[in-house]
Design a protein around this motif. Sequence first.
Motif, mmCIF file in Angstrom:
data_model
loop_
_atom_site.group_PDB
_atom_site.id
_atom_site.type_symbol
_atom_site.label_atom_id
_atom_site.label_comp_id
_atom_site.label_asym_id
_atom_site.label_seq_id
_atom_site.Cartn_x
_atom_site.Cartn_y
_atom_site.Cartn_z
ATOM 1 N N MET A 1 0.853 -1.182 0.000
ATOM 2 C CA MET A 1 0.000 0.000 0.000
ATOM 3 C C MET A 1 0.900 1.247 0.000
ATOM 4 O O MET A 1 1.708 1.443 0.905
ATOM 5 N N LEU A 2 0.762 2.052 -1.044
ATOM 6 C CA LEU A 2 1.465 3.330 -1.111
ATOM 7 C C LEU A 2 0.591 4.406 -0.497
ATOM 8 O O LEU A 2 -0.555 4.606 -0.918
ATOM 9 N N VAL A 3 1.110 5.099 0.509
ATOM 10 C CA VAL A 3 0.369 6.146 1.213
ATOM 11 C C VAL A 3 1.134 7.458 1.067
ATOM 12 O O VAL A 3 2.305 7.542 1.442
ATOM 13 N N ILE A 4 0.463 8.483 0.511
ATOM 14 C CA ILE A 4 1.098 9.780 0.269
ATOM 15 C C ILE A 4 0.346 10.840 1.058
ATOM 16 O O ILE A 4 -0.874 11.009 0.897
ATOM 17 N N ASP A 5 1.066 11.570 1.921
ATOM 18 C CA ASP A 5 0.465 12.634 2.718
ATOM 19 C C ASP A 5 1.331 13.883 2.651
ATOM 20 O O ASP A 5 2.565 13.799 2.568
ATOM 21 N N ALA A 6 0.665 15.026 2.683
ATOM 22 C CA ALA A 6 1.365 16.307 2.821
ATOM 23 C C ALA A 6 1.043 16.865 4.193
ATOM 24 O O ALA A 6 -0.104 16.805 4.652
ATOM 25 N N ILE A 7 2.070 17.399 4.876
ATOM 26 C CA ILE A 7 1.896 17.944 6.227
ATOM 27 C C ILE A 7 2.425 19.363 6.240
ATOM 28 O O ILE A 7 3.577 19.605 5.842
ATOM 29 N N ASP A 8 1.598 20.302 6.680
ATOM 30 C CA ASP A 8 2.054 21.688 6.707
ATOM 31 C C ASP A 8 2.885 21.945 7.956
ATOM 32 O O ASP A 8 3.110 21.046 8.782
#
Length: 878
Positions: A702-709
């Motif tokens: 499972m590829l999980v992509i997140d952006a965090i500010d």
Amino acid sequence: MKISLLLLIFAFTFLAFSSYSQESYELNSGWKCAPVSKIKDPGTTISKSAFTTENWQPAVVPGTVLSTMLENKQIRDPFFGMNNKLIPDIFNTGREYYTYWFVKDFEENNTSGQEVWLHLRGVNYSCDVFLNGNKLNAKTHEGMFLRQSYNVTKFIQKTGKNRLAVIVYPPDPVGNPNGGQGGDGAIARNVSHQYVAGWDWIQPIRDRNTGIWDKVIIEKTGKVNIKNPHIVTLVPGRRNPEGSQKPATIKVSAELENPTALPQKGTLQYMLDGSKVSKEVTIQPHSTIEIKLPDHILNNPKLWWPNGYGEQHLYTFKMQFVLNGKVSDTEEMNVGVREIQADWNTTTRSKQISVNGQRVFIKGGNWIISDAMLRFSDERYNAEVRFHRDMNLNLLRIWGGALTERPEFYEACDQYGILVMQDFWGSGDCNGRWVDPMKLDDQWTRRKYPDDHGLFLKSAADQIKMIRNFPSLAIWCGGNEITLPVDIMTPLRDSILPQLDGTRWFVDYSNSDDMSFNSLGGNGDGPYGIQPLDRFWNYKTWPFNSEIGSVGVGDYESLERFLPKENLIAPVYSADTKREKVDSVWQYHKYIGYEQYIDPYGKAKDARDFGKKAQLVNFDQYRALMEGFSAHMWDWYTGVIIWKTQNPWTSLRGQMYDYYLDPNACLYGLHSGSEPLHVMYNPSDTAVAIVNNTFKHQYDLMLVIDAIDMKGNSKSLGQVFVEIGPSTTRSILGIKKEIREMAKQEGVFLSLKLLNVKKETVSSNLYWLADEKGNYSGLQSIQKSQVSITSREVQKGKIAVTLANPAGGPVAFFNRLSLLDPKTKKRLLPVFYEDNYVSILPGESKTVTLEYTPNKEVSPLLSVEGWNVEEKLVKIDK
């Protein structure tokens, strides 16, 4: 070259020994020395016990004149500050200044009636050897890499009181250290190492490393001595690391020496994995013969694999010669069963390396030498090679301006699965590839270096015998960026190597078309400086690049070990002039510039701040380098070798750890970018990719992509199941629009994770992306993180550290873990961290294991300090 010279080389019996029997010991302490200018007596007198050495000084053996002078406090540490400039250089003093007598008294009466042998594994550069009033060598020995072996049975004193005396002469010529690569190049007229006259990464070694620089050993055998055993392992077909294996073939030979006046008849045998192979043989008086034993079929062998591909299994191998029912000599070593292949990849137009029938993408580093003053130890070798294993690399190239690495280095490479490309002794700089006004001689003259081609070939044959049994040795290389002279290269390639080894690829020089077809022109190396990150992905360089690298300055604690306080001044970059203002001591230590790449994190306030920000650049540079090459494996590239991964002195360029074995963020950037199974972000097209640098097909990831500010708020950019075949790279998902929009104002963190079906993380990667102006403005104003830290000793010398970042706050960014001496608060070295410069997302935790050699007197403290985490000192729970 005439055939008689070849026969002379192969029959050069007094040079040859490989490993030692159980009845041997080193002469490695209690030596004394004196400069030849103060001693007028001959060696036949000095080597008698009656000659007094009461006023002689203690000597370092193995070691050099300079290491002895340092030990006796006659000079200051040449690796600190500008101290090296204060030491007289041999070019100015003359050779006699560094010509020394070395004397060792030792106990040996040989009451058992055995044969006694004296072995000198390395003297630089020439010497005469005396024992108990007798000169052992008829002619002065020459050559840094040429071993010596003498039967000294008849010279051993019945009283047990013996004295060995060796006069050591420096190289001739010594070369002018005029600032060129190898100085004026004349050092290369010797069969010796070239960097000692200075290079662009080191200042000159003032005595040119004159001394008994390698081991001195006394060995005792029966009437027959085993020399230079040779083990070849053949592993046909294409193998996998797991499961049962088809048989392998073991081919074994050895030289047997009979120094006595009578024929000796006995049995040569070896034991391997519970089997015995033997052959009866007779050796005539005063002769040496080579014996080939019957081939042995090893069923279901446990194979040796490079790091990241499988286990590094090593068998115990014991060879004996049995004479009249008694063991005359025993040789023991570890054997790795594997086979190396080198094939031409028609897509990349470069060689590709295979091990046991499986091609291996080369992720390598260039190795200079462990210590520029030849202060070697098993512990340091082990630590340095282990660091390379921890970087997820699989090859080290031994650069041609240095030396043939020692067996102890190869033992560490065998243990950690690091393949080795071993250069012979030549470089394009000294040996005439380019017009160079710094050089004493023109190109035509330098192309004939060294002066004694026969000595080079004798030395090469000897060194091949010394290291050919190590499974980690994968490639022989003629020279650095240049072919050896034709009358050296031709017999080396066509006669000596086939006869003495014959199992490894020989490439004529390090950036040869035979290694990597250079369709782009130039010399095939580099670039060597800092690069924009997307260049590593977009710019197609040489298909098997033997030298490419970047920066490598350590943090403040590293810098203050060798820079005086008054010189701890940060370089300052001017956008107007596009140049850095650099302190003179930094320049003396060969600083390579960070240029404009520090400023996006904010102008460095001081050297401490510079070192801290340099680590962010370091991590990014080497992660991007290896990711960019891995993204194009098998279509653009078959391998890459970083210039360089270590320094043998206190240099300020190209290193993953400093001379004192303190890692910087380069090491952990490589550790990330070189993961065998790795998820990564392409900064040029903003796509997420996966590289599988293993032999296994990877399913249900499972590829999980997140952006965090910068406040810690997270946004999902994608989640998808993927699979990837063995030894493959795949681009999975583009996130251009979303990520650029989120990064626009103050930058953003990009989190990539690969999870298996158990929801366990098998690869994770965190990028910090700049704002639309290319600055890391968000990092400059990010709030402090209240990360909590626990640590416990899980076993002696092993500590588990857990960092937990509470939800609702920012990322706990770029945390450096260090193990400290509780009294001085300075780092304990070396320490091996499972990971470092780690970042923890809000609401998550990470456990890092570290290993070190415990000291009963010290219970260490743990230090954790991050970009937005104040330093915390933590006691370690038992």
